[in-house]
Design a protein around this motif. Structure first.
Motif: not given
Length: 311
Positions: A239-242, A287-292
């Motif tokens: 539930n965290s805001i990214f 997908g399976d990549q992180s983003a920030g």
């Protein structure tokens, strides 16, 4: 989102007293500045949306910001802090030399609170489709220091000619729409439009889920449009805001082919003024990549206010 050049922003500029209020023709909008002897001598020829030929006598000085309408638009008046699409050029009132010349065939999208005080005051209550000429006092432009980089002395007034070609909503204004599908996060909207998101304590859906929380009566968004939106993105897992444009204080402008596929699908075909919620599985997100701060394999939740489209 396109912003004004850094040197034209409000940082370090103190707004002084402007001229008295005036009512925009045919509206209840109370303009913070009026026309005067300085703004009335500025001429700009050429069609709206094309680079004008600007002429005024020099030196042109003013102790208060003034604005005159050169072409009267028939659109809605601009509110005090409404997102606007416009093109503008700046000139040194003392020398007549250009300070900043805009591309009138490719207008930018600006939030008035990010602009010089004289700019923001000059466009307030102007109607969409208008060309205005403003003469800004030194205090309402670059302040006591002027700008050595732009060759603006502390006592130089600034002349602006601006074409106002569109305006956008501040938040979704559509009719509330009941959501009958189960499994969606709950959304509570503050008075200013900022959404709060609560994700249910259940397994994330494995398919894209989209619901309309407010249904606007504006134009439909198509795949080729650039859209103006406010958004908040949260992770289903905790539930965290990214990310949130509301926190940044500025709506975003983007093309649908420039965002994750799930969000593009959710926005495509919706109407301006709508608020939507989208639950996006990893394969339609990152997908399976992180983003920030988004871990690999994340299910994303977006609440989006569709404020307008940009040609």
């Amino acid at each position: 989102m396109q912003k004004a050049p850094a040197l034209l922003l409000t940082a370090g500029v103190v707004l002084t007293a402007l001229t008295g209020c005036a009512q925009a023709p045919g509206s209840d909008c109370e303009a913070p500045v009026t026309s005067g002897d300085a703004s009335n001598v500025v001429e700009a020829t050429g069609k709206l949306g094309t680079t004008p030929a600007v002429d005024f006598p020099t030196p042109l000085k003013t102790v208060s910001t003034q604005v005159s309408t050169l072409i009267e638009g028939d659109g809605a008046p601009i509110a005090a802090d409404q997102l606007v699409e416009m093109s503008f050029s700046f000139y040194n009132g003392t020398t007549g030399e250009p300070v900043e010349e805009g591309a009138y065939t490719e207008p930018g999208v600006y939030l008035p609170s990010q602009l010089l005080p004289g700019m923001a005051a000059s466009i307030e209550c102007a109607t969409v489709g208008s060309r205005i000429a403003a003469t800004m006092s030194p205090a309402d432009a670059f302040g006591e220091a002027g700008s050595a980089q732009l060759r603006v002395a502390p006592d130089d007034s600034i002349v602006m000619v601006a074409d106002i070609t569109d305006s956008f909503l501040a938040k979704a204004n559509g009719a509330r729409t009941p959501v009958f599908q189960s499994g969606f996060p709950s959304v509570v909207t503050a008075a200013d439009g900022t959404p709060g998101i609560t994700v249910p304590k259940s397994e994330a859906p494995t398919e894209l889920k989209v619901a309309t929380l407010k249904t606007g009566d504006g134009a439909k968004v198509s795949a080729n449009d650039r859209v103006v939106v406010h958004y908040t993105g949260a992770l289903w897992e905790d539930n965290s805001i990214f990310d949130s444009s509301w926190t940044k204080g500025t709506p975003a402008v983007f093309s649908l082919d420039g965002i994750v596929p799930g969000l593009a699908s959710a926005i495509d075909g919706k109407t301006v003024g709508s608020q939507i919620i989208a639950v996006i599985p990893p394969e339609l997100g990152y997908g399976d990549q992180s983003a920030g701060s988004i871990p690999p394999g994340s299910t994303l939740v977006f609440v989006v206010d569709i404020l307008g489209t940009v040609d």
